[in-house]
Enzyme design. Structure first.
Site, PDB file in Angstrom:
ATOM      1  N   GLY A 111      -3.451  11.899   2.336  1.00 20.31           N
ATOM      2  CA  GLY A 111      -3.247  10.563   2.906  1.00 20.31           C
ATOM      3  C   GLY A 111      -3.147  10.615   4.417  1.00 20.31           C
ATOM      4  O   GLY A 111      -3.644  11.549   5.054  1.00 20.31           O
ATOM      5  N   THR A 140      -1.905  11.023   8.218  1.00 20.42           N
ATOM      6  CA  THR A 140      -1.153  12.054   8.925  1.00 20.42           C
ATOM      7  C   THR A 140       0.308  11.638   9.103  1.00 20.42           C
ATOM      8  O   THR A 140       1.216  12.449   8.929  1.00 20.42           O
ATOM      9  CB  THR A 140      -1.840  12.353  10.275  1.00 20.42           C
ATOM     10  OG1 THR A 140      -3.109  12.960   9.991  1.00 20.42           O
ATOM     11  CG2 THR A 140      -1.023  13.295  11.126  1.00 20.42           C
ATOM     12  N   GLY A 182       2.077  12.196   5.950  1.00 21.48           N
ATOM     13  CA  GLY A 182       2.148  13.653   5.764  1.00 21.48           C
ATOM     14  C   GLY A 182       3.312  14.255   6.539  1.00 21.48           C
ATOM     15  O   GLY A 182       3.997  15.153   6.049  1.00 21.48           O
ATOM     16  N   GLU A 231      -3.367  17.221   2.829  1.00 25.62           N
ATOM     17  CA  GLU A 231      -4.733  16.930   3.276  1.00 25.62           C
ATOM     18  C   GLU A 231      -4.656  15.611   4.014  1.00 25.62           C
ATOM     19  O   GLU A 231      -4.468  14.558   3.400  1.00 25.62           O
ATOM     20  CB  GLU A 231      -5.676  16.803   2.075  1.00 25.62           C
ATOM     21  CG  GLU A 231      -5.789  18.054   1.212  1.00 25.62           C
ATOM     22  CD  GLU A 231      -6.725  19.106   1.788  1.00 25.62           C
ATOM     23  OE1 GLU A 231      -7.322  18.872   2.856  1.00 25.62           O
ATOM     24  OE2 GLU A 231      -6.844  20.174   1.172  1.00 25.62           O
ATOM     25  N   CYS A 276     -12.024  10.824   4.965  1.00 28.70           N
ATOM     26  CA  CYS A 276     -11.209  11.600   5.911  1.00 28.70           C
ATOM     27  C   CYS A 276     -12.091  12.483   6.792  1.00 28.70           C
ATOM     28  O   CYS A 276     -11.789  12.698   7.949  1.00 28.70           O
ATOM     29  CB  CYS A 276     -10.198  12.439   5.156  1.00 28.70           C
ATOM     30  SG  CYS A 276     -10.952  13.385   3.831  1.00 28.70           S
ATOM     31  N   GLU A 324      -7.994   7.730  14.103  1.00 30.93           N
ATOM     32  CA  GLU A 324      -8.774   7.564  12.878  1.00 30.93           C
ATOM     33  C   GLU A 324      -8.826   6.078  12.498  1.00 30.93           C
ATOM     34  O   GLU A 324      -7.798   5.438  12.315  1.00 30.93           O
ATOM     35  CB  GLU A 324      -8.137   8.368  11.742  1.00 30.93           C
ATOM     36  CG  GLU A 324      -8.954   8.301  10.461  1.00 30.93           C
ATOM     37  CD  GLU A 324      -8.308   9.080   9.318  1.00 30.93           C
ATOM     38  OE1 GLU A 324      -7.120   8.892   9.067  1.00 30.93           O
ATOM     39  OE2 GLU A 324      -9.032   9.867   8.680  1.00 30.93           O
TER      40      GLU A 324
HETATM   41  P1  NAP Z   1      -1.452   6.800   2.733  1.00 32.30           P
HETATM   42  O1  NAP Z   1      -1.045   5.456   3.124  1.00 32.30           O
HETATM   43  O2  NAP Z   1      -0.836   7.977   3.405  1.00 32.30           O
HETATM   44  O3  NAP Z   1      -1.178   6.898   1.184  1.00 32.30           O
HETATM   45  C1  NAP Z   1      -1.470   8.028   0.414  1.00 32.30           C
HETATM   46  C2  NAP Z   1      -0.589   8.032  -0.795  1.00 32.30           C
HETATM   47  O4  NAP Z   1       0.764   8.281  -0.404  1.00 32.30           O
HETATM   48  C3  NAP Z   1      -0.589   6.699  -1.542  1.00 32.30           C
HETATM   49  O5  NAP Z   1      -0.497   6.973  -2.916  1.00 32.30           O
HETATM   50  C4  NAP Z   1       0.682   6.063  -0.997  1.00 32.30           C
HETATM   51  O6  NAP Z   1       1.194   5.075  -1.820  1.00 32.30           O
HETATM   52  C5  NAP Z   1       1.602   7.250  -0.889  1.00 32.30           C
HETATM   53  N1  NAP Z   1       2.725   7.105   0.035  1.00 32.30           N
HETATM   54  C6  NAP Z   1       2.919   6.178   1.003  1.00 32.30           C
HETATM   55  N2  NAP Z   1       4.100   6.419   1.646  1.00 32.30           N
HETATM   56  C7  NAP Z   1       4.645   7.495   1.057  1.00 32.30           C
HETATM   57  C8  NAP Z   1       5.865   8.226   1.281  1.00 32.30           C
HETATM   58  N3  NAP Z   1       6.723   7.908   2.235  1.00 32.30           N
HETATM   59  N4  NAP Z   1       6.108   9.310   0.522  1.00 32.30           N
HETATM   60  C9  NAP Z   1       5.239   9.683  -0.444  1.00 32.30           C
HETATM   61  N5  NAP Z   1       4.084   9.026  -0.705  1.00 32.30           N
HETATM   62  C10 NAP Z   1       3.783   7.954   0.044  1.00 32.30           C
HETATM   63  O7  NAP Z   1      -3.024   7.025   2.854  1.00 32.30           O
HETATM   64  P2  NAP Z   1      -4.166   6.042   2.334  1.00 32.30           P
HETATM   65  O8  NAP Z   1      -4.164   4.840   3.187  1.00 32.30           O
HETATM   66  O9  NAP Z   1      -4.051   5.874   0.876  1.00 32.30           O
HETATM   67  O10 NAP Z   1      -5.461   6.941   2.585  1.00 32.30           O
HETATM   68  C11 NAP Z   1      -6.077   7.090   3.825  1.00 32.30           C
HETATM   69  C12 NAP Z   1      -5.738   8.414   4.507  1.00 32.30           C
HETATM   70  O11 NAP Z   1      -5.981   9.513   3.641  1.00 32.30           O
HETATM   71  C13 NAP Z   1      -6.569   8.681   5.721  1.00 32.30           C
HETATM   72  O12 NAP Z   1      -5.787   9.137   6.791  1.00 32.30           O
HETATM   73  C14 NAP Z   1      -7.510   9.786   5.282  1.00 32.30           C
HETATM   74  O13 NAP Z   1      -8.021  10.562   6.322  1.00 32.30           O
HETATM   75  C15 NAP Z   1      -6.662  10.547   4.357  1.00 32.30           C
HETATM   76  N6  NAP Z   1      -7.482  11.365   3.444  1.00 32.30           N
HETATM   77  C16 NAP Z   1      -7.508  12.709   3.633  1.00 32.30           C
HETATM   78  C17 NAP Z   1      -8.277  13.523   2.807  1.00 32.30           C
HETATM   79  C18 NAP Z   1      -8.293  15.009   2.993  1.00 32.30           C
HETATM   80  O14 NAP Z   1      -8.711  15.691   2.081  1.00 32.30           O
HETATM   81  N7  NAP Z   1      -7.873  15.548   4.128  1.00 32.30           N
HETATM   82  C19 NAP Z   1      -9.018  12.946   1.779  1.00 32.30           C
HETATM   83  C20 NAP Z   1      -8.977  11.550   1.610  1.00 32.30           C
HETATM   84  C21 NAP Z   1      -8.189  10.790   2.458  1.00 32.30           C
HETATM   85  P3  NAP Z   1       0.702   3.517  -1.682  1.00 32.30           P
HETATM   86  O15 NAP Z   1      -0.481   3.462  -0.810  1.00 32.30           O
HETATM   87  O16 NAP Z   1       0.440   3.131  -3.078  1.00 32.30           O
HETATM   88  O17 NAP Z   1       1.853   2.815  -1.072  1.00 32.30           O
END
Ligand code: NAP
Ligand code: MG
Length: 372
Positions: A129, A131, A134, A151, A185, A282
């Site tokens: 998700g 950074t 993370g 990741e 990503c 990003e």
């Molecule tokens: P995100 O907002 O970080 O969410 C990722 C996951 O984490 C979701 O299931 C989210 O739940 C959950 N989450 C949110 N806050 C959390 C917390 N405090 N503790 C634990 N979990 C929590 O990311 P996204 O908007 O879904 O995805 C986009 C990002 O993913 C981009 O930055 C992209 O670059 C990255 N990504 C990286 C890779 C890689 O392999 N490096 C691959 C794909 C995507 P909810 O959204 O349901 O609230």
């Protein structure tokens, strides 16, 4: 229907790659003693896995397959906006007759993810998700004995040299930034063009952008589907505003957008500075920032000048240049004369703020095992 991506990409990329991942890791399940000879690999226990919305099926496969191959059980939380895909996968897993409790899928928003991260009964966290999220997770895990892989985000440089096959490079640029609406990503969101071919390349790129069809994700002719959520569309539109205010020269294709839903035209910005926010941050949408360079050294320096280091691309006719440039780029994956190609045998992951650890390949097993 769940995420908004074009059906052609689901059919030709996400589904076959997800299946290939399970197939590949199934092959390792009875060979771990040989893969880690002398190190006595053992399963960790329970893996907590949290995934984003951009590849709801593929990210689940990346997480679940290696965890099971290493003998663990999993608790997986999909993103709230794409939880239906994970529920469908749960049905398929049920049909496979896995023993109950081996794969657990829990829906819920960020708080559910945090509950998994902080649960004392969980032995490993695999997170994909933003950074920023993370970093929160990494802080929460500090001082615990949980293993983790993160990741995170990216801002990849796609570098095109004057000697590249230009039409092929244009296809690679388009695939690099417009694949999956740019919700990738490792998207090639920063284009670096060698100065003397800039005009030719940009003309071809704009012409190609004009042919892209944006619209109904279920139409097999659609190239760019829907933006995943209203929130994400707002974020992308805000970055387009920022880019314009920073003095960037914006080009958007002249395609017709559907009236209902969340859509964004393929967009590129020329005349952007290295310090521009649209170059450094990003966006996670179909927005490309274009810069030029004169020498390979300049391209490498600019490519490395972001907080991220997930992926990169290099286009040139010379093998020697590929080796020279790719060895100096600080990114987990560097593609040469292609882009956004994935294979389960190949490790994936980031340098710097793009993450910790690797998924995929043999490297992906290590994260789900303890030794001795
Ligand atoms: P995100 O907002 O970080 O969410 C990722 C996951 O984490 C979701 O299931 C989210 O739940 C959950 N989450 C949110 N806050 C959390 C917390 N405090 N503790 C634990 N979990 C929590 O990311 P996204 O908007 O879904 O995805 C986009 C990002 O993913 C981009 O930055 C992209 O670059 C990255 N990504 C990286 C890779 C890689 O392999 N490096 C691959 C794909 C995507 P909810 O959204 O349901 O609230
Ligand atoms: Mg989110």
């Amino acid at each position: 229907m769940d995420g908004g991506k074009a059906i052609r990409e689901s059919r030709d990329v996400d589904v076959p790659l997800a299946a290939a991942h399970f197939f590949y890791y199934a092959g390792w399940a009875d060979k771990l003693q040989y893969a880690f000879a002398g190190r006595n690999p053992k399963s960790l226990g329970v893996a907590g896995q949290i995934i984003p919305w951009n590849f709801p099926l593929l990210m689940a496969a990346w997480k679940i397959a290696p965890a099971l191959a290493c003998g663990n059980t999993v608790v997986l939380k999909p993103a709230e906006t794409t939880s239906l895909t994970a529920m469908k996968l749960a049905e398929i897993i049920q049909d496979c007759d896995l023993p109950p409790g081996v794969v657990n899928i829990i829906s819920g928003a960020g708080a559910t993810g945090a509950a998994i991260v902080n649960h004392p009964g969980i032995n490993k966290i695999a997170f994909t998700g933003w950074t920023d999220v993370g970093k929160i997770i990494q802080r929460a895990l500090a001082g615990t004995d949980k293993k983790y892989t993160l990741e995170l985000g990216g801002k990849a440089a796609n570098i095109v040299f004057e000697d590249a096959a230009i039409d092929q490079a244009v296809e690679g640029i388009v695939n690099g930034i417009f694949f999956n609406q740019g919700h990738v990503c490792c998207a090639g969101s920063r284009l670096f063009v060698q100065e003397n071919i800039k005009d030719t390349l940009l003309k071809k790129l704009k012409d190609r952008m004009d042919t892209l069809i944006v619209g109904d994700p279920l139409d097999k002719n659609t190239d760019i589907g829907a933006i995943n959520s209203k929130e994400q569309l707002k974020k992308i539109q805000n970055y387009i505003k920022i880019g314009t205010n920073e003095g960037g020269n914006c080009y958007q294709s002249n395609c017709v957008l559907p009236t209902k839903g969340f859509w964004c035209k393929p967009t590129l910005f020329m005349d952007v500075a290295q310090s521009s926010r649209i170059v450094q941050e990003e966006i996670f949408g179909p927005v490309l920032a274009v810069q030029t360079f004169r020498t390979a050294e300049e391209a490498i320096e600019k490519a490395n000048n972001t907080p991220f280091g997930l992926s990169s691309g290099v286009w040139t006719d010379k093998g020697s240049k590929i080796f020279k440039v790719t060895s100096k780029i600080r990114a987990g994956v560097v593609w040469a004369n292609t882009y956004n190609k994935f294979d389960p045998t190949s490790p994936f992951g980031g340098y710097k703020e793009s993450g910790v650890g690797r998924e995929g390949g043999m490297h992906g097993l290590d994260a789900y095992l303890k030794f001795n």
